[in-house]
Design a protein around this motif. Structure first.
Motif, PDB file in Angstrom:
ATOM      1  N   THR A  26       0.858  -1.182   0.000  1.00 50.15           N
ATOM      2  CA  THR A  26       0.000   0.000   0.000  1.00 50.15           C
ATOM      3  C   THR A  26       0.891   1.227   0.000  1.00 50.15           C
ATOM      4  OG1 THR A  26      -1.739  -1.190   1.179  1.00 50.15           O
ATOM      5  CG2 THR A  26      -1.834   1.212   1.239  1.00 50.15           C
ATOM      6  N   LEU A  27       0.657   2.106  -0.969  1.00 51.04           N
ATOM      7  CA  LEU A  27       1.481   3.296  -1.170  1.00 51.04           C
ATOM      8  C   LEU A  27       0.619   4.548  -1.067  1.00 51.04           C
ATOM      9  CD1 LEU A  27       3.328   1.985  -4.353  1.00 51.04           C
ATOM     10  CD2 LEU A  27       4.226   1.980  -2.010  1.00 51.04           C
ATOM     11  N   GLU A  28       1.228   5.668  -0.688  1.00 49.27           N
ATOM     12  CA  GLU A  28       0.526   6.947  -0.668  1.00 49.27           C
ATOM     13  C   GLU A  28       0.158   7.334  -2.094  1.00 49.27           C
ATOM     14  OE1 GLU A  28      -0.386   8.965   1.867  1.00 49.27           O
ATOM     15  OE2 GLU A  28       0.334   7.482   3.313  1.00 49.27           O
ATOM     16  N   GLU A  29      -1.090   7.720  -2.293  1.00 50.38           N
ATOM     17  CA  GLU A  29      -1.575   8.086  -3.621  1.00 50.38           C
ATOM     18  C   GLU A  29      -0.778   9.253  -4.210  1.00 50.38           C
ATOM     19  OE1 GLU A  29      -5.946   8.272  -5.616  1.00 50.38           O
ATOM     20  OE2 GLU A  29      -5.681   9.334  -3.711  1.00 50.38           O
ATOM     21  N   SER A  30      -0.424  10.225  -3.375  1.00 48.10           N
ATOM     22  CA  SER A  30       0.340  11.382  -3.854  1.00 48.10           C
ATOM     23  C   SER A  30       1.736  10.978  -4.321  1.00 48.10           C
ATOM     24  CB  SER A  30       0.429  12.460  -2.777  1.00 48.10           C
ATOM     25  OG  SER A  30       1.086  11.962  -1.623  1.00 48.10           O
ATOM     26  N   VAL A  32       2.540   7.981  -5.508  1.00 47.75           N
ATOM     27  CA  VAL A  32       2.353   7.240  -6.762  1.00 47.75           C
ATOM     28  C   VAL A  32       2.173   8.222  -7.914  1.00 47.75           C
ATOM     29  CG1 VAL A  32       0.814   5.671  -8.024  1.00 47.75           C
ATOM     30  CG2 VAL A  32       1.441   5.173  -5.654  1.00 47.75           C
ATOM     31  N   ALA A  33       1.382   9.297  -7.684  1.00 48.02           N
ATOM     32  CA  ALA A  33       1.173  10.299  -8.730  1.00 48.02           C
ATOM     33  C   ALA A  33       2.475  11.006  -9.087  1.00 48.02           C
ATOM     34  CB  ALA A  33       0.128  11.313  -8.277  1.00 48.02           C
ATOM     35  N   GLN A  34       3.324  11.243  -8.097  1.00 50.32           N
ATOM     36  CA  GLN A  34       4.564  11.981  -8.336  1.00 50.32           C
ATOM     37  C   GLN A  34       5.659  11.107  -8.931  1.00 50.32           C
ATOM     38  OE1 GLN A  34       5.991  14.084  -4.913  1.00 50.32           O
ATOM     39  NE2 GLN A  34       7.745  14.945  -5.982  1.00 50.32           N
ATOM     40  N   PHE A  35       5.829   9.894  -8.415  1.00 44.67           N
ATOM     41  CA  PHE A  35       6.973   9.065  -8.801  1.00 44.67           C
ATOM     42  C   PHE A  35       6.612   7.835  -9.627  1.00 44.67           C
ATOM     43  CE2 PHE A  35       8.155  11.052  -4.716  1.00 44.67           C
ATOM     44  CZ  PHE A  35       9.215  11.838  -5.165  1.00 44.67           C
ATOM     45  N   GLY A  36       5.374   7.374  -9.542  1.00 47.46           N
ATOM     46  CA  GLY A  36       4.962   6.144 -10.221  1.00 47.46           C
ATOM     47  C   GLY A  36       5.129   4.946  -9.307  1.00 47.46           C
ATOM     48  N   ALA A  37       4.167   4.031  -9.364  1.00 47.67           N
ATOM     49  CA  ALA A  37       4.192   2.849  -8.494  1.00 47.67           C
ATOM     50  C   ALA A  37       5.408   1.975  -8.763  1.00 47.67           C
ATOM     51  CB  ALA A  37       2.908   2.043  -8.675  1.00 47.67           C
ATOM     52  N   ASP A  38       5.760   1.771 -10.034  1.00 46.92           N
ATOM     53  CA  ASP A  38       6.921   0.925 -10.357  1.00 46.92           C
ATOM     54  C   ASP A  38       8.196   1.464  -9.724  1.00 46.92           C
ATOM     55  OD1 ASP A  38       5.512  -0.959 -11.844  1.00 46.92           O
ATOM     56  OD2 ASP A  38       5.749   0.173 -13.701  1.00 46.92           O
ATOM     57  N   ASN A  39       8.414   2.779  -9.815  1.00 45.31           N
ATOM     58  CA  ASN A  39       9.611   3.378  -9.222  1.00 45.31           C
ATOM     59  C   ASN A  39       9.618   3.237  -7.712  1.00 45.31           C
ATOM     60  OD1 ASN A  39      10.820   4.205 -11.620  1.00 45.31           O
ATOM     61  ND2 ASN A  39       9.719   6.144 -11.624  1.00 45.31           N
TER      62      ASN A  39
END
Length: 112
Positions: A26-30, A32-39
């Protein structure tokens, strides 16, 4: 990796993913938007990389695996320098390692 839609994520501002090995993160949505889930998953060391031996894939190890601090199931084998080396986006197992040696490494998951 696939995104899992959960009601609690919407309330908390998070996003949950199921990784290819079945684990959930579980990742912070912000973030994920800034860096991308894969990164983010790569930066956290959560991804698993292929283990190659004699030119073929035999399994996976975590990206952040440390051969010299490996946890071992069998006291008859200890990882020696050079047994497992990181080369690019893969771990390379020494050609002379037996399948029992690799299976003794707790973090190792053999391909089916």
């Amino acid at each position: 990796m696939k995104r899992i839609d959960r009601e609690e994520d919407e309330r908390r501002g998070t996003v949950t993913y199921q990784l290819d090995d079945g684990r959930f993160v579980t990742l912070e949505e912000s973030a994920v938007a800034q860096f991308g889930a894969d990164n983010l998953i790569q930066w956290l060391g959560l991804e698993r990389l292929p283990v190659m031996q004699q030119g073929r894939r035999v399994g996976t190890l975590p990206a952040d695996f440390d051969p010299l601090n490996a946890r071992i199931r069998n006291s008859l084998y200890q990882v020696r320098p050079g047994d497992l080396k990181r080369e690019g986006d893969a771990w390379v197992a020494e050609d002379m390692l037996s399948s029992d040696d690799l299976d003794a490494v707790i973090e190792f998951e053999r391909d089916k």
